[in-house]
Scaffold this motif. Structure first.
Motif, PDB file in Angstrom:
ATOM      1  N   ASN A  47      33.261  19.329  14.151  1.00 50.16           N
ATOM      2  CA  ASN A  47      32.475  20.404  14.754  1.00 50.16           C
ATOM      3  C   ASN A  47      32.796  20.470  16.236  1.00 50.16           C
ATOM      4  N   PHE A  48      32.340  21.550  16.874  1.00 52.37           N
ATOM      5  CA  PHE A  48      32.444  21.601  18.324  1.00 52.37           C
ATOM      6  C   PHE A  48      31.492  20.571  18.911  1.00 52.37           C
ATOM      7  N   ILE A  49      31.943  19.914  19.970  1.00 54.66           N
ATOM      8  CA  ILE A  49      31.168  18.854  20.602  1.00 54.66           C
ATOM      9  C   ILE A  49      30.750  19.319  21.991  1.00 54.66           C
ATOM     10  N   LEU A  50      29.473  19.135  22.289  1.00 54.22           N
ATOM     11  CA  LEU A  50      28.936  19.508  23.594  1.00 54.22           C
ATOM     12  C   LEU A  50      29.085  18.349  24.578  1.00 54.22           C
ATOM     13  N   PRO A  51      29.268  18.652  25.853  1.00 57.01           N
ATOM     14  CA  PRO A  51      29.323  17.583  26.845  1.00 57.01           C
ATOM     15  C   PRO A  51      27.951  16.949  27.017  1.00 57.01           C
ATOM     16  N   GLY A  52      27.953  15.664  27.272  1.00 57.81           N
ATOM     17  CA  GLY A  52      26.686  14.965  27.481  1.00 57.81           C
ATOM     18  C   GLY A  52      26.789  13.530  27.042  1.00 57.81           C
ATOM     19  N   GLY A  53      25.655  12.987  26.636  1.00 61.47           N
ATOM     20  CA  GLY A  53      25.591  11.577  26.262  1.00 61.47           C
ATOM     21  C   GLY A  53      25.042  10.784  27.418  1.00 61.47           C
ATOM     22  N   ASN A  54      25.678   9.644  27.710  1.00 57.88           N
ATOM     23  CA  ASN A  54      25.188   8.886  28.859  1.00 57.88           C
ATOM     24  C   ASN A  54      25.758   9.484  30.149  1.00 57.88           C
ATOM     25  N   SER A  55      25.317   8.977  31.279  1.00 57.27           N
ATOM     26  CA  SER A  55      25.703   9.560  32.576  1.00 57.27           C
ATOM     27  C   SER A  55      27.207   9.515  32.806  1.00 57.27           C
ATOM     28  N   ALA A  56      27.834   8.408  32.463  1.00 55.93           N
ATOM     29  CA  ALA A  56      29.280   8.287  32.674  1.00 55.93           C
ATOM     30  C   ALA A  56      30.041   9.305  31.833  1.00 55.93           C
ATOM     31  N   ALA A  57      29.685   9.427  30.573  1.00 53.72           N
ATOM     32  CA  ALA A  57      30.369  10.381  29.689  1.00 53.72           C
ATOM     33  C   ALA A  57      30.136  11.813  30.146  1.00 53.72           C
ATOM     34  N   ALA A  58      28.914  12.123  30.523  1.00 53.90           N
ATOM     35  CA  ALA A  58      28.609  13.475  30.996  1.00 53.90           C
ATOM     36  C   ALA A  58      29.423  13.793  32.246  1.00 53.90           C
ATOM     37  N   HIS A  59      29.566  12.810  33.118  1.00 55.33           N
ATOM     38  CA  HIS A  59      30.337  13.042  34.336  1.00 55.33           C
ATOM     39  C   HIS A  59      31.822  13.215  34.017  1.00 55.33           C
ATOM     40  N   ILE A  60      32.324  12.459  33.080  1.00 56.63           N
ATOM     41  CA  ILE A  60      33.727  12.615  32.662  1.00 56.63           C
ATOM     42  C   ILE A  60      33.943  14.016  32.091  1.00 56.63           C
ATOM     43  N   HIS A  61      32.975  14.535  31.348  1.00 59.88           N
ATOM     44  CA  HIS A  61      33.093  15.913  30.857  1.00 59.88           C
ATOM     45  C   HIS A  61      33.117  16.902  32.020  1.00 59.88           C
ATOM     46  N   GLN A  62      32.354  16.622  33.067  1.00 58.19           N
ATOM     47  CA  GLN A  62      32.393  17.486  34.243  1.00 58.19           C
ATOM     48  C   GLN A  62      33.768  17.410  34.917  1.00 58.19           C
ATOM     49  N   VAL A  63      34.329  16.216  34.991  1.00 57.27           N
ATOM     50  CA  VAL A  63      35.688  16.055  35.514  1.00 57.27           C
ATOM     51  C   VAL A  63      36.655  16.914  34.695  1.00 57.27           C
ATOM     52  N   ARG A  64      36.475  16.919  33.376  1.00 54.74           N
ATOM     53  CA  ARG A  64      37.335  17.713  32.490  1.00 54.74           C
ATOM     54  C   ARG A  64      37.314  19.186  32.893  1.00 54.74           C
ATOM     55  N   THR A  65      36.142  19.703  33.202  1.00 58.76           N
ATOM     56  CA  THR A  65      36.057  21.125  33.556  1.00 58.76           C
ATOM     57  C   THR A  65      36.716  21.406  34.905  1.00 58.76           C
ATOM     58  N   ILE A  66      36.630  20.478  35.824  1.00 62.58           N
ATOM     59  CA  ILE A  66      37.302  20.644  37.116  1.00 62.58           C
ATOM     60  C   ILE A  66      38.813  20.643  36.909  1.00 62.58           C
ATOM     61  N   ILE A  67      39.278  19.752  36.044  1.00 62.09           N
ATOM     62  CA  ILE A  67      40.715  19.692  35.752  1.00 62.09           C
ATOM     63  C   ILE A  67      41.174  20.977  35.083  1.00 62.09           C
ATOM     64  N   ARG A  68      40.370  21.540  34.205  1.00 61.75           N
ATOM     65  CA  ARG A  68      40.720  22.826  33.570  1.00 61.75           C
ATOM     66  C   ARG A  68      40.843  23.927  34.630  1.00 61.75           C
ATOM     67  N   ARG A  69      39.930  23.925  35.584  1.00 56.65           N
ATOM     68  CA  ARG A  69      40.003  24.916  36.663  1.00 56.65           C
ATOM     69  C   ARG A  69      41.255  24.688  37.509  1.00 56.65           C
ATOM     70  N   ALA A  70      41.561  23.426  37.799  1.00 57.42           N
ATOM     71  CA  ALA A  70      42.778  23.112  38.555  1.00 57.42           C
ATOM     72  C   ALA A  70      44.007  23.600  37.791  1.00 57.42           C
ATOM     73  N   GLU A  71      44.020  23.369  36.502  1.00 59.14           N
ATOM     74  CA  GLU A  71      45.151  23.822  35.689  1.00 59.14           C
ATOM     75  C   GLU A  71      45.305  25.343  35.773  1.00 59.14           C
ATOM     76  N   THR A  72      44.203  26.050  35.664  1.00 59.11           N
ATOM     77  CA  THR A  72      44.232  27.507  35.746  1.00 59.11           C
ATOM     78  C   THR A  72      44.792  27.964  37.092  1.00 59.11           C
ATOM     79  N   LEU A  73      44.366  27.315  38.161  1.00 62.72           N
ATOM     80  CA  LEU A  73      44.850  27.684  39.492  1.00 62.72           C
ATOM     81  C   LEU A  73      46.325  27.337  39.687  1.00 62.72           C
ATOM     82  N   VAL A  74      46.769  26.243  39.082  1.00 63.72           N
ATOM     83  CA  VAL A  74      48.187  25.886  39.164  1.00 63.72           C
ATOM     84  C   VAL A  74      49.025  26.887  38.366  1.00 63.72           C
TER      85      VAL A  74
END
Length: 178
Positions: A107-134
């Motif tokens: 299934n589709f998985i939502l970001p979250g869980g514990n604080s570290a995992a949630a933050h890693i998911h946030q890092v993922r979105t920043i990297i996606r934005r960086a990729e788009t800009l590159v």
């Protein structure tokens, strides 16, 4: 050496090779967002996480610094400090290794869980934005194409890493419920 130079007070900044461009140029936006991702990883490293993940994140921080340097060098004949195919392959190997610990995605998985995992998911979105800009930068300027590949794989790794951090902490994937 002083941290401030005043050379950017006119809204321009320097690139490798003594080139000056506007701070609003897509090249600056791209590597600035790579820097943002790097800083977000620095925050993620403050959480209690397993040593293998911590070591990998530290290596990725160094890689992202190199990626920013790569993007700041318009001279593609200069092969120093470039993202390489082997760096992309190392990310793929890490994904493959981590996925061995995880159940298959059904299934589709939502970001979250514990604080570290949630933050890693946030890092993922920043990297996606960086990729788009590159990618946007590459539409008008020639760049090292391995930069795009690296960021693409890296966002996948962050997704897997977020899941893995949760699993290792006894937290199940958060399933999207439409």
């Amino acid at each position: 050496m002083k941290i401030y130079t005043k050379t950017g007070d006119d809204g321009n900044t320097g690139l490798q090779g003594n080139f000056r461009i506007s701070k609003s140029h897509s090249r600056i936006m791209a590597y600035g967002t790579v820097d943002e991702a790097n800083a977000a990883i620095g925050v993620a490293l403050t959480y209690p996480i397993d040593d293998d993940i911590k070591q990998l994140l530290s290596q990725i921080q160094n890689d992202l610094f190199l990626l920013g340097s790569d993007l700041s060098n318009q001279n593609l004949n200069d092969l120093n400090n470039r993202i390489s195919v082997s760096m992309v392959e190392k990310i793929e190997t890490s994904i493959d290794t981590f996925e061995l610990e995880l159940p298959p995605i059904t299934n589709f998985i939502l970001p979250g869980g514990n604080s570290a995992a949630a933050h890693i998911h946030q890092v993922r979105t920043i990297i996606r934005r960086a990729e788009t800009l590159v990618v946007k930068l590459s539409d008008k300027d020639e760049i090292n194409s391995n930069c795009i590949k690296y960021l693409n794989r890296l966002s996948d790794l962050m997704f897997v890493m977020g899941r893995l951090i949760n699993k290792r902490n006894g937290i199940e994937d958060i399933i999207w419920k439409p």
